[in-house]
Design an enzyme around this catalytic site. Sequence first.
Site, PDB file in Angstrom:
ATOM      1  N   TYR A  92       0.820  -1.213   0.000  1.00 47.54           N
ATOM      2  CA  TYR A  92       0.000   0.000   0.000  1.00 47.54           C
ATOM      3  C   TYR A  92       0.857   1.268   0.000  1.00 47.54           C
ATOM      4  O   TYR A  92       1.742   1.445   0.837  1.00 47.54           O
ATOM      5  CB  TYR A  92      -0.889  -0.009   1.230  1.00 47.54           C
ATOM      6  CG  TYR A  92      -1.986   1.034   1.254  1.00 47.54           C
ATOM      7  CD1 TYR A  92      -3.186   0.806   0.593  1.00 47.54           C
ATOM      8  CD2 TYR A  92      -1.836   2.217   1.957  1.00 47.54           C
ATOM      9  CE1 TYR A  92      -4.216   1.738   0.632  1.00 47.54           C
ATOM     10  CE2 TYR A  92      -2.854   3.149   2.008  1.00 47.54           C
ATOM     11  CZ  TYR A  92      -4.043   2.913   1.341  1.00 47.54           C
ATOM     12  OH  TYR A  92      -5.060   3.839   1.385  1.00 47.54           O
ATOM     13  N   SER A 187       1.445  -7.595   1.959  1.00 51.15           N
ATOM     14  CA  SER A 187       0.442  -6.652   2.466  1.00 51.15           C
ATOM     15  C   SER A 187      -0.626  -6.389   1.401  1.00 51.15           C
ATOM     16  O   SER A 187      -1.316  -7.326   0.991  1.00 51.15           O
ATOM     17  CB  SER A 187       1.123  -5.366   2.937  1.00 51.15           C
ATOM     18  OG  SER A 187       0.217  -4.553   3.643  1.00 51.15           O
ATOM     19  N   GLN A 188      -0.754  -5.166   0.900  1.00 51.73           N
ATOM     20  CA  GLN A 188      -1.681  -4.944  -0.215  1.00 51.73           C
ATOM     21  C   GLN A 188      -1.356  -5.887  -1.363  1.00 51.73           C
ATOM     22  O   GLN A 188      -2.256  -6.447  -2.011  1.00 51.73           O
ATOM     23  CB  GLN A 188      -1.604  -3.512  -0.699  1.00 51.73           C
ATOM     24  CG  GLN A 188      -2.418  -3.239  -1.965  1.00 51.73           C
ATOM     25  CD  GLN A 188      -2.241  -1.817  -2.467  1.00 51.73           C
ATOM     26  OE1 GLN A 188      -3.070  -0.966  -2.241  1.00 51.73           O
ATOM     27  NE2 GLN A 188      -1.130  -1.574  -3.157  1.00 51.73           N
ATOM     28  N   ASP A 273       0.904  -8.680  14.323  1.00 50.77           N
ATOM     29  CA  ASP A 273       0.648  -7.732  13.230  1.00 50.77           C
ATOM     30  C   ASP A 273      -0.510  -6.815  13.611  1.00 50.77           C
ATOM     31  O   ASP A 273      -1.662  -7.248  13.729  1.00 50.77           O
ATOM     32  CB  ASP A 273       0.320  -8.508  11.954  1.00 50.77           C
ATOM     33  CG  ASP A 273       0.303  -7.653  10.697  1.00 50.77           C
ATOM     34  OD1 ASP A 273       0.153  -6.423  10.813  1.00 50.77           O
ATOM     35  OD2 ASP A 273       0.445  -8.228   9.602  1.00 50.77           O
ATOM     36  N   HIS A 302       3.920  -6.197  11.239  1.00 48.97           N
ATOM     37  CA  HIS A 302       3.541  -6.313   9.833  1.00 48.97           C
ATOM     38  C   HIS A 302       4.726  -6.559   8.898  1.00 48.97           C
ATOM     39  O   HIS A 302       4.531  -6.896   7.734  1.00 48.97           O
ATOM     40  CB  HIS A 302       2.784  -5.052   9.413  1.00 48.97           C
ATOM     41  CG  HIS A 302       2.069  -5.180   8.107  1.00 48.97           C
ATOM     42  ND1 HIS A 302       1.186  -6.221   7.827  1.00 48.97           N
ATOM     43  CD2 HIS A 302       2.105  -4.423   6.978  1.00 48.97           C
ATOM     44  CE1 HIS A 302       0.710  -6.083   6.611  1.00 48.97           C
ATOM     45  NE2 HIS A 302       1.248  -5.016   6.069  1.00 48.97           N
TER      46      HIS A 302
END
Length: 330
Positions: A92, A187-188, A273, A302
């Site tokens: 992201y 992640s994203q 996370d 994360h």
Amino acid sequence: MPRFDLPVDELRTYRPDVPEPDDFDAFWADTLAASRAVAEPPRLTRVDSPLALVDVIDVEFSGYAGDPVKGWLLVPAGATGPLPAVVEYVGYGGGRGLPHERLGWAASGYAHFLMDTRGQGSSWGTGGGTPDPHGTGPSHPGFMTRGIHDPAEYYYRRVMTDAVLAVDAIRSLDVVDASRVAVAGMSQGGGLALAAAGLVEGLVGAMPDVPFLCHFERAVGMTDKDPYSEIVRFLSVHRDAGPTVFRTLSYFDGVHFARRATAPAFVSVALMDTICPPSTVYAAANHHAVGAEVVEYAFNDHEGGLGVHWQRQAAWLAERLDAFADDTAA
């Protein structure tokens, strides 16, 4: 940050009922058909680079609604293929950056395509080069609430379509073996890998790393960190919009894509996370249609496993390709 989610034993079996829209499959079939109908062949431009052992190719392919999307294709120098390929998606706020920043896959003998993320690339890293030309209604700064009043207008409809058409584009190249393509991302990027794996048939595997965009209602109520908190702040102003917002998000939930996956997944989760709560990752992994192997990082936030996890991904994918070769030979 202490652990804040379910106990580990409960996480490993956490398989919530996450409602999905009745027209989920039709929505995505129509979306992809419309964009594929206007897609053009990818444009490849070889780039001069100090990387003596890797060829660098600037790629522009047709994404959502035919919009041009950028990416870097890295292949071992002089390779003519057909090579196995990894299509990777970015976290992201980041963009495709510079070619020398991600050499692991190409140095390991793969064709590696790193897709730029439309409209992003200005929060961290070394930038991106793909605009998002589509406007939205009222939204909170960031990307999570752009067009959130309507799934047809939602930002991630465009990005997830880009992710699928990136696979189409890479499969069309002579240097790539179209039958040996995997998707990956952190992640994203992990959320996009789940989406691509649920919408594209014939992949050899998916490697979502601490994936975002999963089990939205739980995530939004559990973490106070961005990007999920963008939705919280939007709803704190638009107080009656909750049903509309979560209906839109239901079309983009990694849990539903995992249910439709046709290739195995190798998923990472960090048990501390605070951005992508562990239970949201397990919700997707435990609904996976053909099986997801989950690697836990017990004391990580994360960042997850970082380089340690990439080594594990590389070993897992090599095993998948060996198994694929054996199945093909049989």
